[in-house]
Write a protein that holds these residues in place. Sequence first.
Motif, PDB file in Angstrom:
ATOM      1  N   PHE A  23       0.755  -1.224  -0.072  1.00 16.35           N
ATOM      2  CA  PHE A  23      -0.009  -0.162   0.106  1.00 16.35           C
ATOM      3  C   PHE A  23       0.969   1.100  -0.150  1.00 16.35           C
ATOM      4  O   PHE A  23       0.723   2.173  -0.758  1.00 16.35           O
ATOM      5  N   PHE A  24       1.744   1.105   0.925  1.00 17.29           N
ATOM      6  CA  PHE A  24       2.551   2.328   1.211  1.00 17.29           C
ATOM      7  C   PHE A  24       3.673   2.895  -0.061  1.00 17.29           C
ATOM      8  O   PHE A  24       3.788   3.902  -0.641  1.00 17.29           O
ATOM      9  N   LYS A  25       4.096   1.630  -0.587  1.00 18.72           N
ATOM     10  CA  LYS A  25       5.260   1.655  -1.694  1.00 18.72           C
ATOM     11  C   LYS A  25       4.252   2.220  -2.978  1.00 18.72           C
ATOM     12  O   LYS A  25       4.683   2.788  -3.797  1.00 18.72           O
ATOM     13  N   LEU A  26       3.215   1.538  -3.176  1.00 17.01           N
ATOM     14  CA  LEU A  26       2.248   1.956  -4.436  1.00 17.01           C
ATOM     15  C   LEU A  26       2.058   3.600  -4.371  1.00 17.01           C
ATOM     16  O   LEU A  26       2.407   4.143  -5.393  1.00 17.01           O
ATOM     17  N   ILE A  27       1.732   3.975  -3.260  1.00 13.12           N
ATOM     18  CA  ILE A  27       1.550   5.396  -2.975  1.00 13.12           C
ATOM     19  C   ILE A  27       2.765   6.310  -3.405  1.00 13.12           C
ATOM     20  O   ILE A  27       2.859   7.279  -4.030  1.00 13.12           O
ATOM     21  N   GLN A  28       3.956   5.801  -2.652  1.00 11.88           N
ATOM     22  CA  GLN A  28       5.269   6.401  -2.785  1.00 11.88           C
ATOM     23  C   GLN A  28       5.433   6.589  -4.404  1.00 11.88           C
ATOM     24  O   GLN A  28       6.046   7.550  -5.036  1.00 11.88           O
ATOM     25  N   THR A  29       5.368   5.263  -5.076  1.00  6.37           N
ATOM     26  CA  THR A  29       5.809   5.326  -6.417  1.00  6.37           C
ATOM     27  C   THR A  29       5.134   6.329  -7.236  1.00  6.37           C
ATOM     28  O   THR A  29       5.631   6.713  -7.918  1.00  6.37           O
ATOM     29  N   SER A  30       3.866   6.320  -7.037  1.00  2.00           N
ATOM     30  CA  SER A  30       2.880   7.300  -7.706  1.00  2.00           C
ATOM     31  C   SER A  30       3.266   8.631  -7.233  1.00  2.00           C
ATOM     32  O   SER A  30       3.392   9.549  -8.612  1.00  2.00           O
ATOM     33  N   ILE A  31       3.779   9.090  -6.105  1.00  2.00           N
ATOM     34  CA  ILE A  31       4.056  10.427  -6.051  1.00  2.00           C
ATOM     35  C   ILE A  31       5.423  10.692  -6.727  1.00  2.00           C
ATOM     36  O   ILE A  31       5.616  11.886  -7.088  1.00  2.00           O
ATOM     37  N   ALA A  35       2.144   8.197 -12.290  1.00  2.00           N
ATOM     38  CA  ALA A  35       1.259   7.269 -12.520  1.00  2.00           C
ATOM     39  C   ALA A  35       1.602   6.062 -13.352  1.00  2.00           C
ATOM     40  O   ALA A  35       1.258   4.972 -12.721  1.00  2.00           O
ATOM     41  N   ARG A  36       2.376   6.173 -14.363  1.00  2.00           N
ATOM     42  CA  ARG A  36       2.763   5.058 -15.227  1.00  2.00           C
ATOM     43  C   ARG A  36       3.416   3.979 -14.416  1.00  2.00           C
ATOM     44  O   ARG A  36       3.429   3.033 -14.778  1.00  2.00           O
ATOM     45  N   ALA A  37       4.439   4.569 -13.894  1.00  2.00           N
ATOM     46  CA  ALA A  37       5.356   3.829 -13.184  1.00  2.00           C
ATOM     47  C   ALA A  37       4.819   3.064 -11.887  1.00  2.00           C
ATOM     48  O   ALA A  37       4.875   1.984 -11.964  1.00  2.00           O
ATOM     49  N   ALA A  38       3.751   3.729 -11.149  1.00  2.00           N
ATOM     50  CA  ALA A  38       2.893   3.020 -10.380  1.00  2.00           C
ATOM     51  C   ALA A  38       2.084   2.161 -10.735  1.00  2.00           C
ATOM     52  O   ALA A  38       1.977   0.969 -10.039  1.00  2.00           O
ATOM     53  N   ILE A  39       1.560   2.078 -12.035  1.00  2.00           N
ATOM     54  CA  ILE A  39       0.702   1.214 -12.546  1.00  2.00           C
ATOM     55  C   ILE A  39       1.528  -0.161 -12.901  1.00  2.00           C
ATOM     56  O   ILE A  39       1.008  -1.123 -12.791  1.00  2.00           O
ATOM     57  N   VAL A  40       2.761   0.308 -13.370  1.00  2.00           N
ATOM     58  CA  VAL A  40       3.496  -0.994 -13.837  1.00  2.00           C
ATOM     59  C   VAL A  40       3.936  -1.760 -12.480  1.00  2.00           C
ATOM     60  O   VAL A  40       3.888  -2.926 -12.374  1.00  2.00           O
ATOM     61  N   PHE A  41       4.165  -1.048 -11.492  1.00  2.00           N
ATOM     62  CA  PHE A  41       4.621  -1.662 -10.028  1.00  2.00           C
ATOM     63  C   PHE A  41       3.324  -2.176  -9.725  1.00  2.00           C
ATOM     64  O   PHE A  41       3.599  -3.580  -9.153  1.00  2.00           O
ATOM     65  N   LYS A 168      -6.194   4.993  -6.564  1.00  2.00           N
ATOM     66  CA  LYS A 168      -5.259   5.531  -5.539  1.00  2.00           C
ATOM     67  C   LYS A 168      -4.109   6.318  -6.208  1.00  2.00           C
ATOM     68  O   LYS A 168      -3.864   7.200  -5.561  1.00  2.00           O
ATOM     69  N   ILE A 169      -3.707   5.574  -7.226  1.00  2.00           N
ATOM     70  CA  ILE A 169      -2.412   6.190  -7.801  1.00  2.00           C
ATOM     71  C   ILE A 169      -2.895   7.667  -8.446  1.00  2.00           C
ATOM     72  O   ILE A 169      -2.008   8.402  -8.238  1.00  2.00           O
ATOM     73  N   VAL A 170      -3.814   7.683  -8.919  1.00  2.00           N
ATOM     74  CA  VAL A 170      -4.489   9.081  -9.528  1.00  2.00           C
ATOM     75  C   VAL A 170      -4.491  10.132  -8.496  1.00  2.00           C
ATOM     76  O   VAL A 170      -3.990  11.113  -8.819  1.00  2.00           O
ATOM     77  N   LEU A 171      -5.108   9.777  -7.473  1.00  2.00           N
ATOM     78  CA  LEU A 171      -5.216  10.592  -6.246  1.00  2.00           C
ATOM     79  C   LEU A 171      -4.003  11.130  -5.591  1.00  2.00           C
ATOM     80  O   LEU A 171      -3.667  12.238  -5.371  1.00  2.00           O
ATOM     81  N   ALA A 172      -3.023   9.892  -5.699  1.00  2.00           N
ATOM     82  CA  ALA A 172      -1.631  10.247  -4.918  1.00  2.00           C
ATOM     83  C   ALA A 172      -0.897  11.283  -5.923  1.00  2.00           C
ATOM     84  O   ALA A 172      -0.133  12.353  -5.593  1.00  2.00           O
ATOM     85  N   LYS A 173      -1.015  11.146  -7.284  1.00  2.00           N
ATOM     86  CA  LYS A 173      -0.216  11.825  -8.227  1.00  2.00           C
ATOM     87  C   LYS A 173      -0.792  13.316  -8.033  1.00  2.00           C
ATOM     88  O   LYS A 173       0.176  14.273  -8.312  1.00  2.00           O
TER      89      LYS A 173
END
Length: 223
Positions: A23-31, A35-41, A168-173
């Motif tokens: 959960f935390f790593k996904l949010i961190q990656t998005s920020i 977004a594209r990198a977080a989606i790949v993750f 979540k990714i879009v919101l974090a971005k």
Amino acid sequence: MVEDILKAIPIGFGLAFMIGPVFFKLIQTSILKGARAAIVFDIGVVAADIVFILFAFYGSHQFLTEIKDDPNLFFVGGGILIIYGLSTYFRSKTELPTTDNGFVIPEKKNYLGLFVKGFFLNFINVGVLAFWLIMVLGVSSALSMDVDRIFRFFTAIIIAYFITDIGKIVLAKQLKSKLTPLVITKIKKGMGIALIIFGLVLVVKGFIPPEDMSIDDIIDKVQ
């Protein structure tokens, strides 16, 4: 068919909001990487879930039942998370390239590396293995071992989970415009500390006898 899917969607939605290292790593990656990198993750994370589901379904029930409470799995998984957390914490002190106004230049993205990180960060979590084992055993019985219904049920869970993660990714971005080198460092340090804590929790649970572990304990370890 529709009834099975409607029952599966809330499970996928709930899984997306279970607090854990993924959960935390996904949010961190998005920020930090977009977004594209977080989606790949996240695709890597979902791939690990699919592997567990297939492994549990296709004739591995007995094997998974035998190993899911092996304390060595907790020690190994917890140790890897702690090492990963320490690496993240200390690497947060690395000097980050910035623009004249002090904002961070986006980091270079290694999409294959992000996929692999997502896969293994999820794969080493023994709680995920236990969760999907319980789900497969319970759902297969409830759906009368109908392969088509089981396939639709778990497909709906994964799709609902992935779509919620994209939200979540879009919101974090949206937070990206507020990033400064100091904020980046704090985020990375916080992520490192969170991973260390989750790793320690897994190691401690390795000392708990299997008979003292309830289903609620298992679900608490997921992601």
